[in-house]
Design an enzyme around this catalytic site. Structure first.
Site, PDB file in Angstrom:
ATOM      1  N   ASP A  26       5.804  22.575 -18.001  1.00 29.95           N
ATOM      2  CA  ASP A  26       6.492  22.076 -16.814  1.00 29.95           C
ATOM      3  C   ASP A  26       5.630  22.205 -15.566  1.00 29.95           C
ATOM      4  O   ASP A  26       6.008  21.709 -14.501  1.00 29.95           O
ATOM      5  CB  ASP A  26       7.801  22.834 -16.602  1.00 29.95           C
ATOM      6  CG  ASP A  26       8.936  22.290 -17.453  1.00 29.95           C
ATOM      7  OD1 ASP A  26       8.798  21.176 -17.991  1.00 29.95           O
ATOM      8  OD2 ASP A  26       9.960  22.983 -17.594  1.00 29.95           O
ATOM      9  N   ASP A  82      14.587  17.141 -24.666  1.00 29.97           N
ATOM     10  CA  ASP A  82      14.363  18.448 -24.033  1.00 29.97           C
ATOM     11  C   ASP A  82      15.152  19.546 -24.741  1.00 29.97           C
ATOM     12  O   ASP A  82      16.064  19.271 -25.536  1.00 29.97           O
ATOM     13  CB  ASP A  82      14.750  18.369 -22.552  1.00 29.97           C
ATOM     14  CG  ASP A  82      13.848  19.206 -21.657  1.00 29.97           C
ATOM     15  OD1 ASP A  82      13.222  20.153 -22.164  1.00 29.97           O
ATOM     16  OD2 ASP A  82      13.773  18.916 -20.449  1.00 29.97           O
TER      17      ASP A  82
END
Length: 692
Positions: free
Chosen positions: A497, A440
């Site tokens: 997301d 990430d």
């Protein structure tokens, strides 16, 4: 005059060098005859001159030069080490030709500069790859270097590039051509939600399924710039390169990232399929090439930072029953990580949550027949961490910069930073059976820096070499780092997301202009979406996830028996068909109804397809309009079946044939009239399977 050409059976790229200067592209489009005299083409393409113009037209070369009175943006902006501007005037020196490759070398002897442009054409994917390298006899300061500059078509009224935001990635922006510049510049230091480095230039009247189109992608994971410029004389140029000023130190060598480009005579889909195939088949290096893509389960939206071993085991057991094959333990397993404020940089297991390490959880997951994946955010650091207390100088940028999500960026250009990260990550990979890393990147850089990107690439390259069977996903608050550069080092990406299936339906379709299904993660989210608050039916959520690399990201304990049954059935369909789906070409369909977002996945042998027709809104008319298919064998017939007939609602009162069962029709009918689908509510999808 010297001339060269590259051909792949679908397109010709021709270049010429006039009067000893830099070469220029004189043609890029449908294949020219082998007998074509390129010198004649070069002369035939020269534009006339009239009042208000110079006595000779400055060339739109592969690197337009300010010293040539070029009226547009130059391809190179350079300074001496002391900051004095340099205006190169290159002279052609040599050409190196190979099988589908071309290198053109030019030099400015007075300034001690050598410019090398390299081109390669792939006859299988039809992608052109081009780079520019600059070598200097003494250190110079580079402000801007463009990859080889390509002309844009004249018979084009607009261009399509892609903007976005967190939970709203891949938004197409259509801009009319006009005198001046369309400039897109990413200064965030990573690829960015805001500026995906891609451009499509459709010919006049082009659609997804027909007409001419030219496509571009700049394969770089850092800040970048795109220039699409129409000059006063009407010529048009496309430039791509690193964001200006991101080479922060003088050097004697600089090189652009690869520019990937393609011409299509089959609409936007022709560009899309070439990009999809080239990324999947040429750029991604698969950790286990012969293994099927596994169904994911990610625990983030089930537990967030609240890790409890017994709960995680229960969740894993339920996920496996639904068809999950890989369990990914997300943020919260390391340091004292109970929220966003702490522990980034401390990649050691939290003994409070995992007193016996990760072994009990991994053993349980393996016992269920699943593999195990782990979340990292290696390029970031919290001030509340042992790593920061020991090395505050490792932070990139000023001490008083604005934090992002209570975190800062590590200086990845430093050897000691990369060494420390490699040591921590490799210790975990060596100790535990970890098959997958979710990598990430949850904040932008304080400033764009090419060395930062190169450092991240170097760390990824080293980890891949040490652990070649570990798969890595690129995630950056969702789709903040998606490009062919990072995907040369990773095998999956997190598109957004947002697990909102309605938002994903649009995003996935637009991202498919560049991205194949095999690398594009798509998860079935919670009943109530955590980022939009929207409540969507389980069938819609499941089928939208099945359009790409399928997974789940919710608490399976919330599912009703009906929801669990639907999800398990859709997942079983996906696993039964993934062998061809993950190598299929994704074609966007030209829907006559703007409320319908539809795409057709066609197997590589053309023997089968599946159509996903999602209803994103209410239609203006009452009955569904027929949906034309594309790319089928024109001499064949196909048996078509509505896979999710059980989703027909009571308000669908008619008798379209697909509601009753399979039907066999000719491809000519399917591509000229189309399929007639039942009526449906917004926020639903029809899935049609076809076999030759």
């Amino acid at each position: 005059m010297e001339c060269w050409r590259l051909d792949d059976g679908r397109q010709t790229l021709a270049l010429a060098m006039r009067a000893g200067g830099l070469p220029e592209v004189i043609y890029w489009g449908p294949p020219l005859p082998d007998s074509e005299d390129l010198a004649v083409i070069a002369r035939a393409g020269e534009i006339d001159m009239t009042g208000g113009m110079l006595d000779r037209t400055p060339p739109l070369s592969i690197c337009p030069e300010a010293a040539q009175s070029f009226p547009g943006q130059p391809g190179l902006v350079l300074h001496a080490e002391d900051g004095a501007p340099l205006l190169p005037a290159f002279r052609f020196e040599a050409a190196e030709t190979g099988d589908g490759t071309l290198a053109l070398v030019s030099r400015d002897t007075a300034l001690g500069l050598t410019l090398t442009a390299r081109f390669a054409i792939d006859r299988g994917t039809h992608i052109l790859t081009a780079t520019t390298a600059l070598a200097a006899d003494a250190p110079v300061r580079l402000h801007w270097l463009a990859a080889p500059v390509l002309p844009a078509p004249q018979l084009s009224d607009e261009m399509i590039d892609l903007a976005g935001r967190w939970c709203g990635e891949f938004q197409p922006i259509r801009t009319p051509w006009s005198p001046g510049i369309r400039l897109r510049e990413n200064r965030t230091g990573r690829t960015g939600h805001e500026h995906f480095p891609g451009l499509i230039v459709p010919g006049r009247g082009a659609t997804h399924t027909g007409g001419e189109a030219w496509g571009f992608h700049y394969g770089w994971s850092g800040g970048h710039r795109m220039i699409a410029e129409e000059l006063p004389d009407g010529r048009r140029q496309i430039q791509w390169g690193h964001a200006p000023g991101t080479e922060r130190t003088p050097a004697t060598r600089f090189e652009t990232a690869p520019l990937y480009a393609v011409y299509s005579a089959k609409g936007l889909n022709g560009c899309a399929v070439s990009f999809q195939r080239h990324l999947r088949d040429r750029i991604v290096t698969w950790a286990r090439p012969d293994a099927p893509r596994p169904v994911h389960y990610n625990c983030w939206e089930a537990v967030y930072f609240d890790h409890d071993l017994e709960e995680l085991k229960d969740i894993a057991t339920r996920a496996a029953r639904l068809g999950a094959e890989r369990f990914v333990l997300d943020d919260g397993w390391f340091g004292t990580r109970d929220d966003y404020t702490t522990s980034l940089g401390d990649w050691t297991i939290d003994p409070r949550k995992y007193p016996d390490g990760l072994t009990p959880l991994i053993d349980h997951i393996h016992g269920l027949g699943m593999t195990f994946g782990l979340w990292f955010e290696p390029e970031m650091i919290n001030t509340d961490s042992a790593a920061f207390r020991a090395h505050p100088d490792w932070r990139l940028g000023a001490a008083d910069q604005i934090p992002g999500r209570q975190q800062y960026v590590l200086d990845m250009s430093r050897d000691d930073v990369r060494e420390e990260l490699f040591g921590q990550i490799s210790a975990l990979l060596g100790r535990y059976a970890i098959d997958y890393i979710k990598w990430d990147h949850n904040r932008v850089l304080p400033y764009p820096d090419a060395a930062q990107t190169r450092g991240t690439h170097a760390l990824l390259d080293r980890l891949r070499a040490a652990f070649p069977t570990v798969e890595i996903e690129s995630c950056a608050s969702g789709g903040g780092r998606i490009d062919f550069g990072i995907l040369g080092r990773t095998q999956r990406l997190w598109l957004s997301d947002s697990n909102d299936a309605l938002e994903r339906l649009r995003m996935q379709a637009d991202a498919a202009m560049f991205l194949p299904a095999a690398v594009t993660g798509s998860h079935v989210g919670p009943r109530t979406c955590h980022t939009s608050g929207r409540i969507l039916d389980i069938s819609f959520r499941a089928w939208v996830a099945a359009m790409r690399h399928m997974g789940f990201e919710m608490d399976p304990r919330e599912l009703t028996d009906h929801e669990a049954d639907v999800l398990a059935r859709v997942t079983a369909w996906w696993t039964d068909n993934r062998g061809w789906l993950m190598t299929a070409d994704i074609h966007r369909l030209d829907s006559p109804d703007p409320a319908i977002i539809a795409e057709q996945h066609i197997s590589r042998d053309g023997g089968q397809f599946v159509v996903f027709a999602g209803r994103a809104a209410s239609s203006a008319q009452i009955a569904p309009r027929p949906l034309r298919l594309t790319g089928l064998d024109p001499e064949a017939s196909y048996e078509i079946t509505l896979l999710n007939r059980d989703d027909v609602t009571g308000l669908s009162r008619g008798q379209p044939a697909l509601k009753a069962g399979a039907e066999i029709v000719s491809s000519r009918y399917l591509m000229s009239h189309g399929i007639s689908l039942p009526w449906a509510f917004p926020g639903s999808i029809w899935v049609v399977n076809g076999r030759r």
